[in-house]
Design an enzyme around this catalytic site. Structure first.
Site, mmCIF file in Angstrom:
data_model
loop_
_atom_site.group_PDB
_atom_site.id
_atom_site.type_symbol
_atom_site.label_atom_id
_atom_site.label_comp_id
_atom_site.label_asym_id
_atom_site.label_seq_id
_atom_site.Cartn_x
_atom_site.Cartn_y
_atom_site.Cartn_z
ATOM 1 N N CYS B 115 -34.167 90.676 16.376
ATOM 2 C CA CYS B 115 -35.543 90.196 16.036
ATOM 3 C C CYS B 115 -36.543 90.651 17.202
ATOM 4 O O CYS B 115 -36.333 90.183 18.256
ATOM 5 C CB CYS B 115 -35.465 88.702 16.066
ATOM 6 S SG CYS B 115 -37.202 87.846 16.082
ATOM 7 N N CYS B 118 -38.896 87.333 18.404
ATOM 8 C CA CYS B 118 -38.278 86.176 19.167
ATOM 9 C C CYS B 118 -36.817 86.320 19.065
ATOM 10 O O CYS B 118 -36.129 87.050 19.797
ATOM 11 C CB CYS B 118 -38.854 84.631 19.042
ATOM 12 S SG CYS B 118 -38.839 84.553 17.214
ATOM 13 N N SER B 119 -36.257 85.718 18.139
ATOM 14 C CA SER B 119 -34.825 85.669 18.270
ATOM 15 C C SER B 119 -34.492 85.118 16.798
ATOM 16 O O SER B 119 -33.472 84.452 16.592
ATOM 17 C CB SER B 119 -34.086 84.817 19.386
ATOM 18 O OG SER B 119 -34.576 83.547 19.137
ATOM 19 N N CYS B 120 -35.097 85.430 15.774
ATOM 20 C CA CYS B 120 -34.695 84.886 14.421
ATOM 21 C C CYS B 120 -33.516 85.505 13.959
ATOM 22 O O CYS B 120 -33.023 86.484 14.308
ATOM 23 C CB CYS B 120 -35.892 85.334 13.193
ATOM 24 S SG CYS B 120 -37.674 84.684 13.639
#
Lengths: 122, 211
Positions: B115, B118-120
């Site tokens: 991602c 961000c950090s999906c």
């Protein structure tokens, strides 16, 4: 390849825990509950969180999990700013701090423990 | 002087024993308590999420999904066709409120998920992303130099294997369906699930070990 921090080994962190401290999990749980309640959308969350992560990188913040969760907290505060004012949040942070400082070790910490605080009295 | 010093020590002692949380911990606590009082959030939802994601899910659900896809061709077709529907049928919907797309590794293709924003991540089947998935270094390098990142994780790909990098968003999250290793004919789903690593479902692992 002249920036060693940037190419820091990733695999070396493979066994690192996903959370270093309980508040980090609590924060993500809170973000999840707020998306479920429709306070903000998942897209608003990732956009705001992403912007905070970019801002942290631009400031030169260390690329680690602590920076990551601090960016998440900044995003959450940003997205709830219309519902919780800075002043309100500041007062409540101070109330919790006093509650922790005045509660003997081993007993549950509650805001009721802070005597005479008009913000937190039931 | 001695009196003064012992008072200081007593003060420090009390401070240590009060277990005062860090500033961010206090801010989260303050924010949650205010939002709960304002009726915007149910604390049980927060607590349930924390319990589930810190203790129960991990990547085990993802491994079960992979094992089922290996063992059941109809499920595999359904999973690749509509990942969201397939995992929902297993009762695995959840935090991953967006759609799930499952991408299949083959002899000629290796998939890697990142991602970049961000950090999906498909939380409902893989739990919380590993520490490295959340680093700026991974978010940037997975796109810029995926083969170098893979090599760091011990995945050395031949030049003729194509690398596909998938950028997860809040709306669309990816999971890699690894290749079923040779020597696993006749294994049941639980045996198969046991060899599926978290990293294989993100793409930083490829050849799963059978023993």
């Amino acid at each position: 390849m002249s920036a060693p921090d940037f190419v820091a080994p990733l695999a070396a962190r493979d066994d690192a825990p996903a959370f270093d401290e309980p508040w980090q999990a609590q924060l993500l749980g809170l973000a999840y509950a707020l998306t479920q309640a429709g306070v903000f959308t998942p897209a608003a969350w990732s956009d705001t969180f992403g912007a905070e992560l970019r801002a942290a990188a631009a400031r030169g913040a260390t690329d680690n999990q602590s920076t990551y969760y601090e960016a998440a907290l900044a995003a959450l505060e940003h997205l709830t700013a219309g519902r919780v004012s800075d002043a309100e949040l500041g007062t409540r942070v101070a109330a919790w701090r006093r509650a922790y400082q005045s509660t003997p070790h081993g007993q549950p910490v509650t805001l009721d423990a802070v005597n005479g605080d008009p913000e937190t009295s039931p | 002087m001695a009196k003064h010093r012992s008072d200081d020590i007593a003060k420090i002692h009390r401070a240590l024993h009060s277990h005062l949380p860090s500033e961010p911990a206090l801010r989260v606590k303050a924010l949650e308590s205010l939002l709960v009082e304002k009726g915007m959030v149910d604390p049980r939802t927060v607590d349930a999420w924390v319990e589930i994601y810190t203790e129960k899910i991990g990547p085990k659900r993802g491994a079960q999904v992979v094992a089922k896809a290996w063992a059941d061709p109809a499920f595999k077709t359904a999973l690749l066709d509509d990942g969201t529907a397939a995992i929902t049928a297993l009762g695995y919907e959840g935090w991953a409120t967006g759609h799930l797309e499952v991408v299949e590794n083959t002899a000629a293709v290796h998939n890697l998920v990142v991602c970049t924003l961000c950090s999906c991540y498909p939380h409902s089947i893989l739990g919380i992303p590993p520490a490295w998935y959340k680093l700026a270094a991974y978010r940037a390098r997975a796109v810029r130099e995926p083969r170098a990142v893979l090599a760091e994780f011990g995945v050395n790909l031949a030049d003729d294997i194509e690398v596909r990098v998938w950028d997860s968003t809040s709306e669309l999250r990816y999971m890699v369906l690894p290749q079923r290793p040779a020597g696993t004919a006749g294994w049941d789903e639980n045996q198969l699930a046991a060899i599926v690593t978290r990293n294989a479902m993100i793409g930083t692992d490829r050849d799963l070990r059978t023993g």
